[in-house]
Write a protein that holds these residues in place. Structure first.
Motif, PDB file in Angstrom:
ATOM      1  N   GLU A  21     -22.079 -57.877  18.261  1.00 60.19           N
ATOM      2  CA  GLU A  21     -23.230 -58.226  19.093  1.00 60.19           C
ATOM      3  C   GLU A  21     -24.299 -57.139  19.048  1.00 60.19           C
ATOM      4  O   GLU A  21     -25.499 -57.431  19.051  1.00 60.19           O
ATOM      5  N   LYS A  44     -25.541 -62.726  21.442  1.00 59.34           N
ATOM      6  CA  LYS A  44     -24.212 -62.947  21.999  1.00 59.34           C
ATOM      7  C   LYS A  44     -23.331 -63.683  20.989  1.00 59.34           C
ATOM      8  O   LYS A  44     -23.801 -64.550  20.256  1.00 59.34           O
ATOM      9  N   SER A  45     -22.060 -63.322  20.984  1.00 57.81           N
ATOM     10  CA  SER A  45     -21.087 -63.972  20.092  1.00 57.81           C
ATOM     11  C   SER A  45     -19.841 -64.283  20.914  1.00 57.81           C
ATOM     12  O   SER A  45     -18.822 -63.596  20.819  1.00 57.81           O
ATOM     13  N   LYS A  46     -19.929 -65.318  21.731  1.00 57.38           N
ATOM     14  CA  LYS A  46     -18.847 -65.650  22.656  1.00 57.38           C
ATOM     15  C   LYS A  46     -18.015 -66.845  22.218  1.00 57.38           C
ATOM     16  O   LYS A  46     -16.891 -67.012  22.675  1.00 57.38           O
ATOM     17  N   THR A  47     -18.567 -67.699  21.353  1.00 60.26           N
ATOM     18  CA  THR A  47     -17.832 -68.851  20.846  1.00 60.26           C
ATOM     19  C   THR A  47     -17.587 -68.658  19.353  1.00 60.26           C
ATOM     20  O   THR A  47     -18.217 -67.809  18.712  1.00 60.26           O
ATOM     21  N   GLU A  97     -20.709 -69.064  17.288  1.00 57.63           N
ATOM     22  CA  GLU A  97     -21.590 -67.905  17.454  1.00 57.63           C
ATOM     23  C   GLU A  97     -21.088 -66.697  16.675  1.00 57.63           C
ATOM     24  O   GLU A  97     -21.877 -65.965  16.060  1.00 57.63           O
ATOM     25  N   GLN A 154     -15.889 -57.193  18.385  1.00 52.87           N
ATOM     26  CA  GLN A 154     -16.808 -58.202  18.889  1.00 52.87           C
ATOM     27  C   GLN A 154     -18.026 -57.554  19.565  1.00 52.87           C
ATOM     28  O   GLN A 154     -19.161 -58.016  19.390  1.00 52.87           O
ATOM     29  N   ARG A 168     -12.810 -64.823  22.616  1.00 46.04           N
ATOM     30  CA  ARG A 168     -13.906 -65.794  22.607  1.00 46.04           C
ATOM     31  C   ARG A 168     -13.623 -66.965  23.537  1.00 46.04           C
ATOM     32  O   ARG A 168     -12.469 -67.271  23.869  1.00 46.04           O
ATOM     33  N   ASP A 169     -14.699 -67.605  23.935  1.00 46.09           N
ATOM     34  CA  ASP A 169     -14.586 -68.839  24.696  1.00 46.09           C
ATOM     35  C   ASP A 169     -13.929 -69.910  23.820  1.00 46.09           C
ATOM     36  O   ASP A 169     -14.254 -70.044  22.637  1.00 46.09           O
ATOM     37  N   GLU A 185     -15.903 -53.379  24.381  1.00 43.20           N
ATOM     38  CA  GLU A 185     -16.053 -54.069  25.658  1.00 43.20           C
ATOM     39  C   GLU A 185     -15.394 -53.234  26.753  1.00 43.20           C
ATOM     40  O   GLU A 185     -14.283 -52.760  26.599  1.00 43.20           O
TER      41      GLU A 185
END
Length: 293
Positions: free
Chosen positions: A153, A159-162, A165, A149, A192-193, A120
């Motif tokens: 993805e 997407k893998s934000k939670t 996910e 992360q 993550r969220d 990221e």
């Protein structure tokens, strides 16, 4: 006394600082492993500096080194193969060839693939053909894979934000791994969220379920090179020693946090890999693994 276990590590090498094999070899040695290192590149420093000198090793060089190991009749004594950054897509063929020769002599040898492709903020830092090669050629042979992360993805194209996910994406990747192995996915650098503010997480998923370890997020700017290489090596080493998913995750993440905290306290551009060496065998602060699935 039992002889040390042996790990064949095929990764990049930097003369200055710690990345690739220069981040993976010492922690494994400190844990008591013999490491047979083959370098995919020889650079002056890691590419995060923006400038570096050196060269990508041709695939025939990697094969020649493996040929030399075979002539010593030691490949059957290899307990695991660890791969990391690849300077070119052709490197994958040399890695798979080495793995096949090891498994022919020791079918129980594990393959831990660190799909070092990007992160990221920096985005992709490998050649454009590498992600597809990792996904379609290396993953089906891997027993353990350690994407961050961003790389998760990239491999799943979603997407893998939670947490749900991330778990779904990790299961997707896990389904592609070597069916006869432990089929472990370790997702690092998770922001993550829904996670508590100021924290960062690592997740491990296997047959027995999924565990999460959460630590404070240390604000290292610019991001330090070699962290993914180091945690992949630490997890593999602890898993070879314990066979426990949760304990290996706890040990690896705790050691990494303590090492990065020291790096932050000393305000050094390179991770404090040598100064933190006691952490690899006896983490001074531990963070528990929580079962989440």
């Amino acid at each position: 006394m039992q002889p040390p276990r042996n790990i064949l590590s095929i990764q990049s090498w930097v003369a200055y600082g710690h990345a690739g094999n220069a981040a993976a070899i010492f922690p494994l040695q400190r844990m008591g492993f013999e490491v047979w290192a083959i370098h995919t590149v020889q650079f002056s420093n890691h590419t995060g500096y923006g400038q570096w000198k050196g060269m990508v090793m041709p695939p025939e060089h990697l094969r020649a080194v493996v040929d030399g190991l075979a002539e010593r009749e030691v490949l059957g004594q290899c307990d695991a193969v660890l791969s990391g950054y690849m300077g070119s897509g052709e490197t994958a063929e040399a890695i798979l060839s080495a793995l096949a020769r090891v498994r022919q002599l020791n079918p129980r040898a594990l393959f831990c693939c660190d799909p070092a492709m990007g992160d990221e903020g920096r985005g992709l830092f490998v050649r454009p053909e590498v992600p597809a090669i990792i996904k379609h050629q290396l993953l089906p042979q891997a027993d353990i894979i350690t994407p961050n992360q961003f790389e998760l993805e990239l491999l799943t194209e979603q997407k893998s934000k939670t947490l749900p996910e991330v778990l779904e994406a990790a299961q997707m990747v896990r389904a592609q791994l070597h069916p006869a192995g432990p089929r472990i996915v370790v997702v690092t650098s998770m922001l993550r969220d829904g996670a508590p503010q100021g924290t960062i997480e690592t997740l491990a998923l296997a047959d027995e379920g999924a565990w999460l370890v959460r630590t404070p997020h240390i604000p290292l700017e610019p991001p330090r090179g070699g962290t993914g290489d180091a945690i992949a090596a630490l997890f593999l080493g602890h898993y070879l020693q314990t066979g426990s998913l949760a304990l290996s995750l706890e040990n690896a993440v705790s050691a990494m946090y303590n090492m990065l905290l020291l790096t932050h306290q000393l305000n050094t551009r390179e991770i404090q890999l040598i100064a933190a060496q006691e952490e690899y065998v006896r983490p001074s602060r531990r963070f528990p693994a929580e079962k989440v699935a």
